[in-house]
Motif scaffolding. Sequence first.
Motif, short mmCIF file in Angstrom:
data_model
loop_
_atom_site.label_atom_id
_atom_site.label_comp_id
_atom_site.label_asym_id
_atom_site.label_seq_id
_atom_site.Cartn_x
_atom_site.Cartn_y
_atom_site.Cartn_z
N VAL A 1 87.52 47.53 -22.10
CA VAL A 1 87.31 48.16 -23.41
C VAL A 1 86.13 47.51 -24.12
CG1 VAL A 1 88.32 48.56 -25.69
CG2 VAL A 1 89.72 48.85 -23.63
N GLY A 2 86.08 46.19 -24.11
CA GLY A 2 84.97 45.48 -24.74
C GLY A 2 83.65 45.77 -24.04
N TYR A 3 83.67 45.85 -22.72
CA TYR A 3 82.43 46.11 -21.99
C TYR A 3 81.93 47.53 -22.28
CZ TYR A 3 78.94 45.20 -18.44
OH TYR A 3 77.73 44.97 -17.81
N ALA A 4 82.84 48.46 -22.40
CA ALA A 4 82.45 49.83 -22.75
C ALA A 4 81.79 49.85 -24.11
CB ALA A 4 83.68 50.75 -22.75
N ARG A 5 82.26 49.02 -25.03
CA ARG A 5 81.65 48.95 -26.36
C ARG A 5 80.22 48.42 -26.26
NH1 ARG A 5 79.78 50.97 -30.51
NH2 ARG A 5 79.36 49.54 -32.22
N ALA A 6 79.99 47.40 -25.42
CA ALA A 6 78.64 46.86 -25.24
C ALA A 6 77.71 47.93 -24.67
CB ALA A 6 78.67 45.64 -24.33
N ILE A 7 78.20 48.71 -23.72
CA ILE A 7 77.40 49.82 -23.18
C ILE A 7 77.10 50.82 -24.28
CG2 ILE A 7 77.45 51.79 -21.59
CD1 ILE A 7 79.09 50.04 -19.68
N GLY A 8 78.09 51.07 -25.13
CA GLY A 8 77.88 51.99 -26.25
C GLY A 8 76.80 51.51 -27.20
N VAL A 9 76.74 50.21 -27.43
CA VAL A 9 75.69 49.65 -28.28
C VAL A 9 74.32 49.93 -27.67
CG1 VAL A 9 74.68 47.52 -29.19
CG2 VAL A 9 77.15 47.88 -29.31
N GLY A 10 74.21 49.69 -26.36
CA GLY A 10 72.95 49.98 -25.69
C GLY A 10 72.56 51.44 -25.78
N HIS A 11 73.54 52.30 -25.61
CA HIS A 11 73.30 53.75 -25.71
C HIS A 11 72.77 54.11 -27.10
CE1 HIS A 11 74.06 58.07 -25.71
NE2 HIS A 11 74.25 58.01 -24.40
N GLU A 12 73.37 53.55 -28.14
CA GLU A 12 72.94 53.82 -29.51
C GLU A 12 71.51 53.34 -29.75
OE1 GLU A 12 75.69 52.18 -32.28
OE2 GLU A 12 77.42 53.18 -31.38
N MET A 13 71.19 52.14 -29.27
CA MET A 13 69.85 51.59 -29.49
C MET A 13 68.78 52.45 -28.81
SD MET A 13 70.53 49.02 -31.42
CE MET A 13 72.09 49.74 -31.96
N VAL A 14 69.09 52.94 -27.62
CA VAL A 14 68.13 53.80 -26.91
C VAL A 14 68.04 55.16 -27.56
CG1 VAL A 14 67.64 54.96 -24.72
CG2 VAL A 14 68.44 52.59 -24.72
N SER A 15 69.18 55.76 -27.86
CA SER A 15 69.21 57.11 -28.44
C SER A 15 68.46 57.19 -29.75
CB SER A 15 70.66 57.57 -28.65
OG SER A 15 71.36 57.63 -27.43
N HIS A 16 68.51 56.12 -30.55
CA HIS A 16 67.85 56.11 -31.85
C HIS A 16 66.50 55.39 -31.82
CE1 HIS A 16 72.07 56.95 -32.96
NE2 HIS A 16 71.53 57.61 -33.96
N ASP A 17 66.01 55.12 -30.60
CA ASP A 17 64.65 54.58 -30.40
C ASP A 17 64.42 53.30 -31.19
OD1 ASP A 17 62.23 54.50 -29.20
OD2 ASP A 17 61.52 56.43 -29.93
N LEU A 18 65.26 52.32 -30.94
CA LEU A 18 65.17 51.04 -31.63
C LEU A 18 63.78 50.41 -31.51
CD1 LEU A 18 66.51 48.54 -33.05
CD2 LEU A 18 67.04 47.72 -30.75
#
Length: 360
Positions: free
Chosen positions: A310-327
Amino acid sequence: MNEAVRIAIDAMGGDHGPSVVVPGAALALRERPGTRFLLVGDEAQIAPLLAREPALSAASEVVHTTVAVRMDDKPSQALRSGRRTSSMWMAIDAVKTGRADCVVSAGNTGALMAMSKICLRTMAHVDRPAIAAMWPTVKGVSIVLDVGASIGADAQHLVDLGIMGAAMARIVRGIERPSVGLLNVGVEEIKGLEEIKAAGRMLRELALPSLDYRGFVEGDDLGRGTVDVVVTEGFTGNIALKTAEGTAVQIGRYLREVMSANLMSKVGYWFARGAFAALREKMDPRGVNGGVFLGLDGVVIKSHGGTDAVGYARAIGVGHEMVSHDLLARIRDQLALSQDSQSAAAAAAALPGTAAVSAP
């Protein structure tokens, strides 16, 4: 982004390796359909786990290597023995070569930072990267950085941290102009190290439209959520992070001891179990798992080494958000704006007649 986000995974990183990484990726895929994965690690260990997750298997490519960075390796040792061939390096390199949009690893933090810095390099105008953590507060979540990438910071580095943290806060919190504070021993302008006081003056004079500088904040402001972004150097930030984690464990242990102390306590817990469940959810570190390495020319996410799926999925989600919003683009734009503002201010100060004249 219209295209699928491609995430490179260091499958051998962390305390549990593929046994947590693969189920975590499967959970992340269910939450974000369309994501593509590059799983880097020992195929003999990864393949049986993938066979249990048909959807993940269809969305993944496995890159085989048996070399893994150990959790107790020194960064220099990891670079000597694992450069080019380890699962960590190969996952990072996938971002550099364009095969992936970001990398997620639960592996050795020092090695991950060292390899990321060498492989991806830092952005223009950034001397040192930083680790940004999502910090639970009574108001939601704040961004705190640096929480351990490097020790010490001059004023310019602290200003850069504020700019990068604000860019991340706009993605995580959806705030157009995040509030930023410098962690200090007091809120008065005369207190603190010279570097912190100088950074405060610079942020106030720059008056950047991308952030709302609120001045100094103290340690107790972290949990209060006084500002959206708290800036400090890595030594202090890491101590604050570990102190908060230890305090959360301590409080949890106190609660368990009190609730099981006697029959009346157990009955009271039974009636209040809904409230305690809500409290447990708020204190669950998995909900904020995933530190972001800011300042690199690529998106790198550090998961806690001992987390579960569950925690690892959250870390992947953070990466997805950073890429999707062009950090990266957001950070580059704001750093360039800061440089332009500072250059303009320096040029104006150098012009004849611009110096302040004392009244007669």
